[in-house]
Design a protein around this motif. Structure first.
Motif, PDB file in Angstrom:
ATOM      1  N   ILE A 185       0.833  -1.215   0.000  1.00 41.62           N
ATOM      2  CA  ILE A 185       0.000   0.000   0.000  1.00 41.62           C
ATOM      3  C   ILE A 185       0.862   1.259   0.000  1.00 41.62           C
ATOM      4  N   ALA A 186       1.886   1.267   0.883  1.00 42.88           N
ATOM      5  CA  ALA A 186       2.667   2.494   1.028  1.00 42.88           C
ATOM      6  C   ALA A 186       3.964   2.456   0.226  1.00 42.88           C
ATOM      7  N   GLY A 187       4.275   1.303  -0.378  1.00 41.16           N
ATOM      8  CA  GLY A 187       5.434   1.234  -1.272  1.00 41.16           C
ATOM      9  C   GLY A 187       6.782   1.294  -0.588  1.00 41.16           C
ATOM     10  N   LYS A 188       6.898   0.729   0.611  1.00 40.89           N
ATOM     11  CA  LYS A 188       8.171   0.778   1.345  1.00 40.89           C
ATOM     12  C   LYS A 188       8.978  -0.510   1.107  1.00 40.89           C
ATOM     13  N   PRO A 189      10.048  -0.423   0.322  1.00 44.07           N
ATOM     14  CA  PRO A 189      10.828  -1.641   0.015  1.00 44.07           C
ATOM     15  C   PRO A 189      11.393  -2.311   1.263  1.00 44.07           C
ATOM     16  N   GLN A 190      11.723  -1.519   2.271  1.00 45.48           N
ATOM     17  CA  GLN A 190      12.291  -2.090   3.495  1.00 45.48           C
ATOM     18  C   GLN A 190      11.315  -3.070   4.162  1.00 45.48           C
ATOM     19  N   ALA A 191      10.038  -2.757   4.037  1.00 43.67           N
ATOM     20  CA  ALA A 191       9.027  -3.628   4.644  1.00 43.67           C
ATOM     21  C   ALA A 191       9.034  -4.992   3.965  1.00 43.67           C
ATOM     22  N   LYS A 192       9.220  -4.984   2.655  1.00 47.46           N
ATOM     23  CA  LYS A 192       9.283  -6.258   1.927  1.00 47.46           C
ATOM     24  C   LYS A 192      10.484  -7.073   2.410  1.00 47.46           C
ATOM     25  N   TYR A 193      11.601  -6.405   2.565  1.00 46.03           N
ATOM     26  CA  TYR A 193      12.827  -7.080   3.002  1.00 46.03           C
ATOM     27  C   TYR A 193      12.610  -7.768   4.357  1.00 46.03           C
ATOM     28  N   ILE A 194      12.019  -7.033   5.293  1.00 49.78           N
ATOM     29  CA  ILE A 194      11.790  -7.598   6.637  1.00 49.78           C
ATOM     30  C   ILE A 194      10.777  -8.745   6.560  1.00 49.78           C
ATOM     31  N   LEU A 195       9.727  -8.527   5.786  1.00 50.79           N
ATOM     32  CA  LEU A 195       8.653  -9.517   5.677  1.00 50.79           C
ATOM     33  C   LEU A 195       9.163 -10.828   5.069  1.00 50.79           C
ATOM     34  N   VAL A 196       9.928 -10.729   4.029  1.00 50.39           N
ATOM     35  CA  VAL A 196      10.390 -11.956   3.361  1.00 50.39           C
ATOM     36  C   VAL A 196      11.375 -12.708   4.272  1.00 50.39           C
ATOM     37  N   ARG A 197      12.240 -11.973   4.947  1.00 47.17           N
ATOM     38  CA  ARG A 197      13.162 -12.647   5.887  1.00 47.17           C
ATOM     39  C   ARG A 197      12.387 -13.368   6.987  1.00 47.17           C
ATOM     40  N   LEU A 198      11.367 -12.694   7.506  1.00 55.00           N
ATOM     41  CA  LEU A 198      10.556 -13.290   8.570  1.00 55.00           C
ATOM     42  C   LEU A 198       9.805 -14.518   8.043  1.00 55.00           C
ATOM     43  N   THR A 199       9.261 -14.397   6.847  1.00 55.75           N
ATOM     44  CA  THR A 199       8.541 -15.539   6.254  1.00 55.75           C
ATOM     45  C   THR A 199       9.499 -16.699   6.025  1.00 55.75           C
ATOM     46  N   ASP A 200      10.705 -16.390   5.588  1.00 57.66           N
ATOM     47  CA  ASP A 200      11.696 -17.458   5.382  1.00 57.66           C
ATOM     48  C   ASP A 200      12.003 -18.172   6.694  1.00 57.66           C
ATOM     49  N   TYR A 201      12.053 -17.394   7.759  1.00 57.83           N
ATOM     50  CA  TYR A 201      12.311 -18.018   9.062  1.00 57.83           C
ATOM     51  C   TYR A 201      11.178 -18.997   9.411  1.00 57.83           C
ATOM     52  N   ILE A 202       9.944 -18.540   9.280  1.00 63.67           N
ATOM     53  CA  ILE A 202       8.788 -19.398   9.606  1.00 63.67           C
ATOM     54  C   ILE A 202       8.748 -20.597   8.651  1.00 63.67           C
TER      55      ILE A 202
END
Ligand SMILES: [Zn+2]
Length: 650
Positions: A185-202
């Protein structure tokens, strides 16, 4: 809010190309939504609610919301946690909602402070994730250790607990959904980076578990983790996250829904709705027809069999037996706002897929009568339970004190009113809701504005501010609450034939030009609706607007909620006897005669012919969304041979 995968790319400032995943998702969605950035609210109740929400959001301190995450990462928090649900085990959940709420609000208003806070929150969260080092991130105390236990196969789950912690997966979903919204929604690339790392952990932990072990974890409340994993597969173009989404789909709920069986009686309602959103999302992304059918059936059975007049569901958070809604009347804990927040998500997805007006009719009903009404128009406090008990009331949150789920979803609700006022297909624009607003559809060179005082005025006007010189359709929703033949339309002052029926879209196709305007008359009539179990309680509506009567302002204990963890959001004041509540006469009413408009007051009625007791005959019925800080009547008992039994409620 989410977009269907096929038009995600429109959303991303980073401009990702269309991704390739198998299945029906590659078919174009019937209808697509506009970005929140493309729709500006103009003055009216929704703009007011948006601005009130913004003030509430800015009253919160990001450092206090971040404290749980810093602590869990072994970093020194700058300020202490908030209290209430933020330091009793669900620590960090509001931080997740806050990311979503900031993203919506920033997209809708371009408010600079929301943008600054979003960047700040993301930078701090990245610091926490870096410090932990495994990819994990979370605010729940002891989360790192809990996930190590889970990885080792130690899993003990109960409805509201996983390994003796308070709904860790639900909490995780709020964070992941917040990160997704910050990116999508807000277009923040950093959020994607954190989200994908977290998803990879799970994902890494999950690969060490059997499907049965994951299903055991899913006994505990887990929000819409399957939804967010499906989103991550869209964002990254990777199938493995879709596999994760399917593994995190609760088969106990999914399987009966696939068979069109409703086994929802007695289940915690807001635990189930996000799962259905996830089923729908998996169907959209992966083409899983069974999941899609399950989601559509869930919507249908909840809306048709389990929903009360304001559009909400649940008593004391649970789905009622469909044949017995008596607890709706006796209990003070009526529909929970989070449920409607999640039902609107599901509704939006289904609408985009099918384009059916029934979805927009429901969406509108919920929007005015539950969502809008759940925010205090002055101080912005949020409501958790909307009591349906005759002559009871609601309590409102305070920004620094109450950290309930409905505060988190509440902050999100009022920032995204622009999400479905309009939508579009390849060439045509849909006018779904009658809310004053301005739309900019850059790729089609279209700008239009809608001016209306609806529902105080039974009309709206759409003006073309800019259009390319080629024909296209403007499709006006013909709601089911307008009678056949009653919808009237003028284009540039001249009446046109309305070739459409209630429950469809009127397609106005022509070469539109700047300065053209469409006037639509939407005659509203008074109707009644009984409780879903057909018992002798009825409610009144004016068009889609629920009417309620303010009865008095006595004994409003805890009107502004205190910090009690599980009591603060309950309207704990005295229960007034049900058998002394106002009743309405049983009759073959001509409602247009029985409810008399009060002169000079919009949407205000008196009903002396209907109301039985003399002392209540002058009660005024007004839109419920305008009624605050008082006891009220929504459902009225119909006088009958069977007297009302009093109940102490619960
Ligand atoms: Zn809630």
């Amino acid at each position: 809010m989410l977009r269907k995968f096929v038009f995600y790319p429109l959303y991303l400032v980073t401009g990702i190309a269309l991704l390739i995943l198998p299945g029906k998702a590659l078919a174009q969605a019937a209808i697509q939504s506009f970005k929140l950035q493309d729709v500006k609210l103009l003055p009216g109740v929704f703009k007011d609610a948006q601005q009130t929400d913004l003030k509430y959001m800015l009253a919160l301190d990001p450092d206090r919301l971040l404290a749980p995450y810093l602590k869990e990462a072994g970093l020194k928090p700058l300020k202490p946690n908030y209290d209430n649900w933020e330091n009793t085990g669900l620590d960090g959940h509001i931080g997740g909602h806050y990311l979503s709420a900031l993203s919506f609000m920033h997209a809708a208003t371009q408010n600079a402070e929301t943008n600054r806070r979003l960047d700040y929150m993301l930078a701090q969260l990245k610091k926490c994730q870096d410090k932990i080092g495994s990819g994990y991130l979370g605010g729940m105390p002891g989360g790192i250790g809990m996930w190590k236990d889970i990885e080792a196969g130690k899993i003990v789950a109960d409805t509201f607990a996983l390994n003796k912690k308070w709904v860790p997966l639900y909490n995780l979903h709020k964070l992941m959904a917040g990160l997704r919204d910050a990116y999508v929604i807000a277009g923040k690339p950093q959020a994607k980076y954190i989200l994908v790392r977290l998803t990879d952990y799970i994902d890494g932990v999950s690969r060490k578990l059997t499907d049965a072990q994951i299903q055991t974890m899913l006994i505990s409340e887990h929000g819409g983790l399957n939804e967010v994993f499906a989103d991550v597969s869209v964002i990254t173009h990777q199938q493995k996250y879709l596999t994760l989404a399917r593994r995190f789909s609760d088969k106990q709920i999914l399987n009966p829904l696939i068979e069109h069986q409703d086994h929802l009686n007695g289940l915690h309602a807001n635990m189930q709705i996000p799962k259905a959103v996830g089923f729908q999302r998996i169907a959209e992304v992966g083409g899983d027809a069974d999941y899609g059918n399950a989601a559509a059936f869930f919507w249908q059975t909840v809306v048709n069999n389990r929903t009360v007049v304001i559009g909400g569901n649940s008593v004391n958070e649970h789905f009622n037996p469909t044949g017995n809604f008596s607890k709706l009347i006796t209990d003070v804990a009526g529909p929970e706002t989070c449920n409607s927040y999640n039902m609107l998500k599901l509704t939006r997805h289904l609408f985009e897929e099918e384009g059916a007006v029934k979805y927009m009719d429901f969406y509108e009903r919920v929007l005015y009568n539950h969502i809008l009404s759940s925010q205090h128009p002055v101080h912005g406090g949020f409501v958790y339970y909307t009591s349906m008990r005759p002559r009871h009331y609601r309590v409102y949150s305070q920004p620094q004190v109450n950290m309930w789920c409905c505060v988190g979803s509440g902050m999100e609700n009022h920032g995204k009113y622009g999400e479905l006022i309009y939508s579009h297909n390849a060439t045509d624009v849909y006018v779904n809701l009658f809310i004053p607003s301005r739309l900019k559809w850059a790729s089609q060179g279209l700008k239009l504005s809608q001016t209306t005082k609806f529902p105080d005025d039974e009309a709206t006007k759409i003006s073309i501010d800019e259009a390319r010189p080629k024909p296209f359709g403007i499709k006006i929703r013909y709601p089911n609450w307008v009678s056949a033949g009653a919808l009237l339309v003028k284009i540039n002052g001249r009446s046109i034939a309305v070739n459409a029926q209630p429950g469809s879209y009127l397609n106005l196709y022509r070469k539109w030009k700047k300065g053209d305007f469409i006037e639509v008359k939407l005659p509203m009539k008074i109707t009644t609706e009984v409780l879903p179990d057909s018992s002798h309680y009825i409610a009144f509506l004016h068009g889609p607007i629920v009417l309620a009567a303010k009865t008095d302002t006595t004994d409003l204990d805890n009107l502004i909620a205190d910090g009690d963890q599980f009591g603060g959001y309950r309207a704990r004041g005295k229960l007034y006897p049900l058998n002394e509540a106002p009743e309405v006469a049983v009759n073959n009413w001509d409602l247009s005669q029985a409810l008399k408009p009060v002169k000079g007051k919009s949407q205000t009625y008196i009903a002396p012919q209907l109301i039985v007791q003399d002392k209540f005959k002058n009660l005024q019925l007004i839109p419920f969304y305008k009624l605050h800080d008082a006891r009220y009547m929504i459902y009225w008992h119909q006088q009958s041979s069977k007297p009302v039994e009093n109940s102490k409620g619960e």
